[in-house]
Design an enzyme around this catalytic site. Sequence first.
Site, PDB file in Angstrom:
ATOM      1  N   SER A 132       0.835  -1.194   0.000  1.00 57.25           N
ATOM      2  CA  SER A 132       0.000   0.000   0.000  1.00 57.25           C
ATOM      3  C   SER A 132       0.878   1.254   0.000  1.00 57.25           C
ATOM      4  O   SER A 132       1.687   1.443  -0.902  1.00 57.25           O
ATOM      5  CB  SER A 132      -0.945  -0.055   1.206  1.00 57.25           C
ATOM      6  OG  SER A 132      -1.901   0.971   1.166  1.00 57.25           O
ATOM      7  N   HIS A 157      -2.307  -1.306  -4.197  1.00 56.89           N
ATOM      8  CA  HIS A 157      -3.764  -1.352  -4.345  1.00 56.89           C
ATOM      9  C   HIS A 157      -4.309   0.070  -4.249  1.00 56.89           C
ATOM     10  O   HIS A 157      -3.563   1.027  -4.046  1.00 56.89           O
ATOM     11  CB  HIS A 157      -4.422  -2.283  -3.320  1.00 56.89           C
ATOM     12  CG  HIS A 157      -4.281  -1.850  -1.891  1.00 56.89           C
ATOM     13  ND1 HIS A 157      -4.692  -2.619  -0.829  1.00 56.89           N
ATOM     14  CD2 HIS A 157      -3.756  -0.721  -1.324  1.00 56.89           C
ATOM     15  CE1 HIS A 157      -4.452  -1.989   0.304  1.00 56.89           C
ATOM     16  NE2 HIS A 157      -3.886  -0.835   0.030  1.00 56.89           N
TER      17      HIS A 157
END
Length: 240
Positions: A132, A157
């Site tokens: 992330s 993501h």
Amino acid sequence: MFSSHASLPIHSRRLAAGLDSRWQQPQIQAIAGSQAIVPTVVEQSGRGERAFDIYSRLLRERIVFLGTGVDDAVADSIVAQLLFLEAEDPEKDIQLYINSPGGSVTAGMAIYDTMQQVAPDVATICFGLAASMGAFLLSGGAQGKRMALPSARIMIHQPLGGAQGQAVDIEIQAREILYHKSTLNDLLAQHTGQPLEKIEVDTDRDFFMSPEEAKAYGLIDQVLTRPTMAITDHNDAVLQ
């Protein structure tokens, strides 16, 4: 053009080989804290003993650690360290080691913006996991100086979030999440060289990569391997 593999950064090699001539061989002790064991390094010098927690000692070698989730307190600490190291030497590289599951987008962007603004190149090294916001910061290191250890994992993501309350409040939060999504995707496309359309597809769900896959994707530039060790006639380990 960069090779697929590289030896560990110079500061890591110096510490591993004990080559810092300013100090005698340090003694290492461990202090148990409420969250984790933080080692303390006790160094001998002509002026006596001095004790440092391990992270302060590594900061002297221009090594900064991001080893937790990203929140405002962590961002404040890392930004302060980057600014301090820039003031000490604006030309010497900084190494940012990353093992982070990600966290706050705004806190991560504070670190990212500082990395881009400070004068020294910020080399990023992933060990363990960069997911992330951790993966985003990894990609934001200086070109040619973004690295990962062989067993690391990297994951990208889209931003996650939630909202409750009146419909208009939920709409405001949704617009903010979409803004962050667009900003992060644009920057990832810039740092990786991938088309924006591919970034949008790949970040729609968790997208895990090995270091070699991350290198091919453009998230990193090098995969680090263990330095070659040789044994001298006196059985002392030296770096080649």
